[in-house]
Design an enzyme around this catalytic site. Structure first.
Site, PDB file in Angstrom:
ATOM      1  N   VAL A  80       2.210   7.198  -6.729  1.00 30.92           N
ATOM      2  CA  VAL A  80       2.949   6.255  -5.889  1.00 30.92           C
ATOM      3  C   VAL A  80       3.284   7.003  -4.600  1.00 30.92           C
ATOM      4  O   VAL A  80       3.629   8.185  -4.649  1.00 30.92           O
ATOM      5  CB  VAL A  80       4.241   5.781  -6.584  1.00 30.92           C
ATOM      6  N   CYS A  81       3.161   6.308  -3.470  1.00 33.53           N
ATOM      7  CA  CYS A  81       3.610   6.877  -2.190  1.00 33.53           C
ATOM      8  C   CYS A  81       2.825   8.171  -1.915  1.00 33.53           C
ATOM      9  O   CYS A  81       1.628   8.258  -2.213  1.00 33.53           O
ATOM     10  CB  CYS A  81       5.119   7.085  -2.281  1.00 33.53           C
ATOM     11  N   THR A  82       3.477   9.188  -1.381  1.00 35.83           N
ATOM     12  CA  THR A  82       2.761  10.404  -1.027  1.00 35.83           C
ATOM     13  C   THR A  82       2.459  11.290  -2.230  1.00 35.83           C
ATOM     14  O   THR A  82       1.907  12.385  -2.059  1.00 35.83           O
ATOM     15  CB  THR A  82       3.533  11.209   0.029  1.00 35.83           C
ATOM     16  N   GLY A 115       0.876   2.278  -2.567  1.00 31.77           N
ATOM     17  CA  GLY A 115       1.451   2.549  -1.253  1.00 31.77           C
ATOM     18  C   GLY A 115       2.866   3.110  -1.377  1.00 31.77           C
ATOM     19  O   GLY A 115       3.234   3.676  -2.404  1.00 31.77           O
TER      20      GLY A 115
END
Lengths: 220, 220
Positions: free
Chosen positions: A100-102, A150
């Site tokens: 998830v995310c970075t 994202g």
């Protein structure tokens, strides 16, 4: 069906990257959730909140699903051999390798995004080629057994998508209903394509510094 | 502007009721977030995740915003004098008295929803009159300085609404952008008005038992 699900924690993660999908995946029937970190000491998140692991990396069973959240702490995690070793060791036996995310850049540094389509937080998508990945503009991107989401709240959509795949749409919908996930954001500002200029200007400094630091590590 | 924000934890809370708004409110400029419980020991949540408080109730400053999350543990919290005393003591000095999900019934048992319009998780809305409140069908309901949110994920919408009120829409939109809150649920099943019958049937037993237990306490 029994499924070992593991979340990888490290200091200064963005806690909602982890706690959003945790809430959904914990309700997957037959799943066992493991909250993993280098040691069992509470892990400080970005929000003044300490998060208590259930197991150290060394104590973890082989996972069927591994999920790496993101946040400011990814800068450290990308350079933390204990984290990278754990992810590298678990990935070949896992049915799903996810972020998830970075958190995508932790997978990337472990060599798991080579020649994959992937996504990450909107502010970092142009850095994905530095770990061999191609950015695909979607909230949840699947390439084989690698699934990336994202930024932050996209982890909820990601987890519901996964539950639907694993246990079917009825179960996913029942979890969505139980957490009343019927979003009604007060603004349409959640993505740069829609956010007003004033909002973009306010967040720009935060991400410029972070991006420069990520780039230094990824190119170094 | 300085604002003391406090979240009230108790065993077996639904962690996303708390961690969603925490992620948003932690980014409110000038705010100090306090994570409060009876003691500083880690509080077990519903997801195998222990949450570490920053302060005990006794150590808490006067809060400007108090937020009570919900979950299965509300059954205990509604009968826990330490929780009710803390909420009752803080509320008169707070600018905002708030809840997410069934946290509304903790506010209610502390006498704070008398003659208020309010909401809670969809499965419990008909119990609101038992604490003197009138159910208003909305994801976030404001009546004076009392703001209540619906189930679990509505806490994110609630927190963005609050930030907009406290710091203006530009700041709220910048936080929404930073957490990429551009929701794209894979299904439209987050509310009983929209969820398919199969999903409703799957969650029914969970909520029937819980509702019966709540009712017993609230009528007792």
């Amino acid at each position: 069906m029994s499924m070992n699900i593991g979340f990888v924690l490290f200091p200064n993660l963005t806690q909602l990257d982890f706690t959003g999908p945790l809430q959904v995946l914990h309700r997957l029937p037959g799943s066992a959730v493991h909250i993993l970190a280098a040691t069992r000491d509470a892990v400080p998140s970005d929000c003044n909140l300490g998060l208590v692991p259930t197991h150290s990396f060394a104590e973890s069973p082989q996972l069927d699903l591994i999920c790496v959240p993101g946040g400011g702490g990814v800068l450290g995690a990308m350079q933390d051999q204990a984290v990278l070793d754990f992810v590298s060791r678990q990935a070949p036996g896992a049915r799903y390798v996810t972020s998830v995310c970075t958190g995508a850049f932790v997978l990337g540094r472990a060599g798991l995004l080579q020649n994959r389509r992937a996504t990450t937080h909107w502010a970092y998508t142009d850095l994905l080629p530095l770990v061999g990945a191609t950015y695909e503009p979607a909230r949840v991107v699947r390439d084989g057994h690698v699934i990336t989401a994202g930024g932050v709240t996209s982890g909820i959509d990601f987890a519901l998508t996964l539950v639907a795949e694993i246990a079917g749409p009825d179960v996913a919908q029942s979890i969505q209903l139980s957490i009343e996930y019927d979003p009604a954001p007060p603004f349409a500002a959640g993505h740069p394509d829609r956010a007003p200029e004033a909002a973009k200007r306010l967040v720009a400094p935060r991400f410029e510094t972070a991006r420069a630091n990520y780039r230094k590590v990824l190119e170094g």
